[in-house]
Design a protein around this motif. Sequence first.
Motif, PDB file in Angstrom:
ATOM      1  N   GLN A 236       1.005  -1.008   0.127  1.00 14.67           N
ATOM      2  CA  GLN A 236      -0.056   0.033  -0.013  1.00 14.67           C
ATOM      3  C   GLN A 236       0.812   1.219  -0.071  1.00 14.67           C
ATOM      4  OE1 GLN A 236      -2.617  -1.169   3.404  1.00 14.67           O
ATOM      5  NE2 GLN A 236      -4.271  -0.901   1.841  1.00 14.67           N
ATOM      6  N   LYS A 237       1.874   1.296   0.623  1.00 15.43           N
ATOM      7  CA  LYS A 237       2.903   2.427   0.768  1.00 15.43           C
ATOM      8  C   LYS A 237       3.699   2.432  -0.596  1.00 15.43           C
ATOM      9  CE  LYS A 237       3.340   2.306   5.696  1.00 15.43           C
ATOM     10  NZ  LYS A 237       4.250   2.075   6.775  1.00 15.43           N
ATOM     11  N   ALA A 239       2.343   1.490  -3.567  1.00 12.98           N
ATOM     12  CA  ALA A 239       1.421   2.236  -4.345  1.00 12.98           C
ATOM     13  C   ALA A 239       1.048   3.482  -4.184  1.00 12.98           C
ATOM     14  CB  ALA A 239       0.145   1.276  -4.293  1.00 12.98           C
ATOM     15  N   LYS A 240       1.191   4.155  -2.993  1.00 15.80           N
ATOM     16  CA  LYS A 240       0.924   5.326  -2.836  1.00 15.80           C
ATOM     17  C   LYS A 240       2.196   5.942  -3.104  1.00 15.80           C
ATOM     18  CE  LYS A 240       0.043   8.808   0.750  1.00 15.80           C
ATOM     19  NZ  LYS A 240      -0.347   9.078   2.341  1.00 15.80           N
ATOM     20  N   GLY A 241       3.421   5.559  -3.039  1.00 11.35           N
ATOM     21  CA  GLY A 241       4.575   6.153  -3.479  1.00 11.35           C
ATOM     22  C   GLY A 241       4.807   6.383  -4.930  1.00 11.35           C
ATOM     23  N   GLY A 243       2.204   6.027  -7.027  1.00  8.72           N
ATOM     24  CA  GLY A 243       0.857   7.001  -7.595  1.00  8.72           C
ATOM     25  C   GLY A 243       0.901   8.318  -7.489  1.00  8.72           C
ATOM     26  N   MET A 244       1.868   8.700  -6.651  1.00  5.59           N
ATOM     27  CA  MET A 244       1.939  10.249  -6.467  1.00  5.59           C
ATOM     28  C   MET A 244       2.710  10.848  -7.538  1.00  5.59           C
ATOM     29  SD  MET A 244       3.291  10.356  -2.485  1.00  5.59           S
ATOM     30  CE  MET A 244       3.488  12.118  -2.368  1.00  5.59           C
ATOM     31  N   ASP A 250      -2.674   7.154  -9.144  1.00  5.08           N
ATOM     32  CA  ASP A 250      -2.877   6.167  -7.915  1.00  5.08           C
ATOM     33  C   ASP A 250      -4.377   5.336  -8.222  1.00  5.08           C
ATOM     34  OD1 ASP A 250      -4.867   8.291  -7.764  1.00  5.08           O
ATOM     35  OD2 ASP A 250      -4.728   8.626  -5.758  1.00  5.08           O
ATOM     36  N   LYS A 251      -5.034   5.381  -9.454  1.00  4.98           N
ATOM     37  CA  LYS A 251      -5.904   4.657  -9.612  1.00  4.98           C
ATOM     38  C   LYS A 251      -5.679   3.305  -9.921  1.00  4.98           C
ATOM     39  CE  LYS A 251      -8.973   8.069  -8.965  1.00  4.98           C
ATOM     40  NZ  LYS A 251      -9.509   7.973  -7.554  1.00  4.98           N
ATOM     41  N   HIS A 254      -4.651  -0.893  -6.415  1.00  2.00           N
ATOM     42  CA  HIS A 254      -4.862  -1.547  -5.144  1.00  2.00           C
ATOM     43  C   HIS A 254      -4.692  -2.893  -5.295  1.00  2.00           C
ATOM     44  CE1 HIS A 254      -6.558   2.355  -3.638  1.00  2.00           C
ATOM     45  NE2 HIS A 254      -7.149   2.314  -4.835  1.00  2.00           N
TER      46      HIS A 254
END
Length: 438
Positions: A236-237, A239-241, A243-244, A250-251, A254
């Motif tokens: 999850q981290k 993906a966030k990293g 996705g920024m 970020d879509k 998941h």
Amino acid sequence: MRIVMIGSGYVGLVSGACLADFGHQVICVDKSAEKIEALERGEVPIFEPGLDAIIAHNRQAGRLSFSLDLAQPVADADVVFIAVGTPSRRGDGHADLSYVYAAAREIAAAVTGFTVVVTKSTVPVGTGDEIERIFREEFPDKDIKVVSNPEFLREGAAISDFKRPDRIVIGSEDERAIDIMREVYRPLYLNEAPLYFCERRTSELIKYAANAFLAMKITFINEIADLCEQIGADVQKVAKGIGMDKRIGDKFLHAGPGYGGSCFPKDTLALVKTAQDFDSPLRLIETTVAINDNRKRAMGRKVIAACGGSVRGKKIAVLGLTFKPNTDDMRDAPSITIVQALLDGGADVHVFDPEGMEAARSMLGPVVYGKNPYEVAAGAEAIVVVTEWDEFRALDFRRLKTEMKVPVIVDLRNIYKPEEMAKYGFAHFPIGKRKTKA
């Protein structure tokens, strides 16, 4: 405008209702008497948030009606949309276009004046050309133009997607047809919805390419999740990293048990087959399809491993059956493969889904259907979260632990925080993270 929607399934019903809500006169046609009778009684055969209210409002306003008869509505129509199913053809994976071509022939036979026929169904490149050939050879005197207008509706958010779209793709080079399509979507001008005009074949490919790219993005993050579990990272981290980065976004990052539903599985496969037919194979998409199929089976093994390597004789509770929340769609849902793996392993499987259990009855084996999460969890040796329905996010974990025989949660959607699961005394097995021991 006078619009006829051929097919009252998911795409046809949502599109027809929304077009009526724009102020057009819309008749939705279907060959299923049972479906039409239900709609006329005010019963909506699919679950889609907000759809029942829009249908009721526009029926009362006299803008939306339903019919088994195609001929008269089409004779009076300005635009006829084809929104019938294009399932994967048995045996070879190509899109089955028999419903599309049958509808086209019936439409052409009924047309009386200039009419725009629009393919809203997801169809392979060249389908519009074939429909046009049918019209030209079988009905040479009819004045019909064929347009591609693919749908980009997400189940669970279809009303919003139709009324506030990212784009409206229209494939046509005929000025009369283009003017008609501008008029169809004119009510959206206040939302500044971009109308994107292109060639018909390009429009047909845009739909498949979009779905294939999104499926590939899901598959990518799922493979990264597997790596995270091995090296001790948090997907999850990650993906966030990534996705920024605006180039990535970020879509669809998941991690989960694999994609399912009415679009991605059949559309990726149909695109693969189309590319092979044109001797231009899409290796990335071929790999995406294979990885996703394997992942669903791997999720069954993950649950068994979390239960100590065997589920024989154990009660396993499965929360969520539909391929995503806010729909009753069970098509190609990961739950089907996961449940079958548990049944093959000898488990006593109890399931609950807020909307999908009726559809699941014809797809799942001998499972027990529960009334709520706590009923299916009573005496269970593991809970498996397969679909991230909102009501599963705030369960009473103290009660669950008391009800369960063994406090194990296999969280295939990462909806629970590991530290919270540890606090309540659960062994927590997420996707792409380290497991938490009880």
